[in-house]
Design an enzyme around this catalytic site. Structure first.
Site, short mmCIF file in Angstrom:
data_model
loop_
_atom_site.label_atom_id
_atom_site.label_comp_id
_atom_site.label_asym_id
_atom_site.label_seq_id
_atom_site.Cartn_x
_atom_site.Cartn_y
_atom_site.Cartn_z
N ARG A 68 0.86 -1.18 0.00
CA ARG A 68 0.00 0.00 0.00
C ARG A 68 0.89 1.23 0.00
NH1 ARG A 68 -4.70 -1.46 -2.09
NH2 ARG A 68 -5.79 -3.08 -0.90
N GLU A 148 -1.32 -5.99 -7.11
CA GLU A 148 -1.86 -7.33 -6.89
C GLU A 148 -0.97 -8.43 -7.46
OE1 GLU A 148 -5.82 -7.35 -8.36
OE2 GLU A 148 -6.62 -6.23 -6.66
#
Length: 208
Positions: A68, A148
């Site tokens: 993140r 991802e």
């Protein structure tokens, strides 16, 4: 005495959108206060999100580890995603996220909790589902990209996640809220007393 949040909207005398991004925007409203003065409020306009606490038959929770960038961390999280389509059924969105991120499907779905992530600065609303009776999804795995592509997937005992949350070692908000809500549900009226998966969600109305 029942304690519950209530919907209310104060008068807005002017509004602008100084920033529009790919998924969210920033809005500035001039809001009339109770004493008649006008205060300016800036906040993020967000489509809303769903998250899935997937619990297997051994009492383990499916978690993913993802980078993140805003917080410069790799965080352990539960599968989650945006409500990309206005009015989208949140259950369908949650089922999609569980499939895309973990290639897993679930037979039993319930609403675990609903919450606002940061109501002083964003209108983002999140619905966290509890998913049980897990199995491998059929068909091809979803093609991942960007952050991802580096994702890890594990199944971790619930009590280990609780320990990590309380020790300050796990920080993702959906994981923290979901894990503690599940423990509270188990200690209270039980999982069977949770709301059905299609329960109304006033923060993000949808069609069943």
């Amino acid at each position: 005495m029942s304690i519950r949040d209530t919907a209310e909207e104060w008068q807005i005398t002017a509004t602008t959108t100084p920033f529009t991004g790919n998924k969210t925007s920033v809005r500035t409203d001039d809001v009339v206060m109770p004493d008649g003065t006008v205060a300016r409020r800036d906040y993020q306009v967000h489509p809303g999100s769903v998250a899935v606490l997937a619990l297997d038959d051994l009492g383990r929770v499916l978690v993913i580890r993802q980078y993140r960038h805003p917080v410069r961390h790799k965080l352990w999280e539960i599968p989650a995603g945006l409500l990309d389509v206005p009015g989208e059924n949140p259950l369908h969105a949650a089922q999609r996220e569980l499939y895309e991120e973990a290639h897993v499907k679930a037979e039993d779905w319930r609403v675990l909790t609903d919450w606002y992530t940061s109501p002083g600065g964003s209108d983002e609303a999140v619905r966290v589902f509890l998913a049980r009776d897990l199995s491998e999804a059929e068909g091809r795995r979803f093609a991942v990209s960007e952050e991802e592509a580096d994702m890890e997937i594990k199944r971790v005992p619930l009590d280990e996640l609780v320990r990590g949350v309380l020790a300050g070692e796990l920080h993702n908000s959906c994981l923290v809220v979901g894990v503690l809500a599940l423990v509270a549900a188990q200690a209270g009226d039980g999982i069977e007393a949770l709301r059905p998966a299609e329960a109304p969600w006033p923060a993000r109305p949808f069609e069943a």
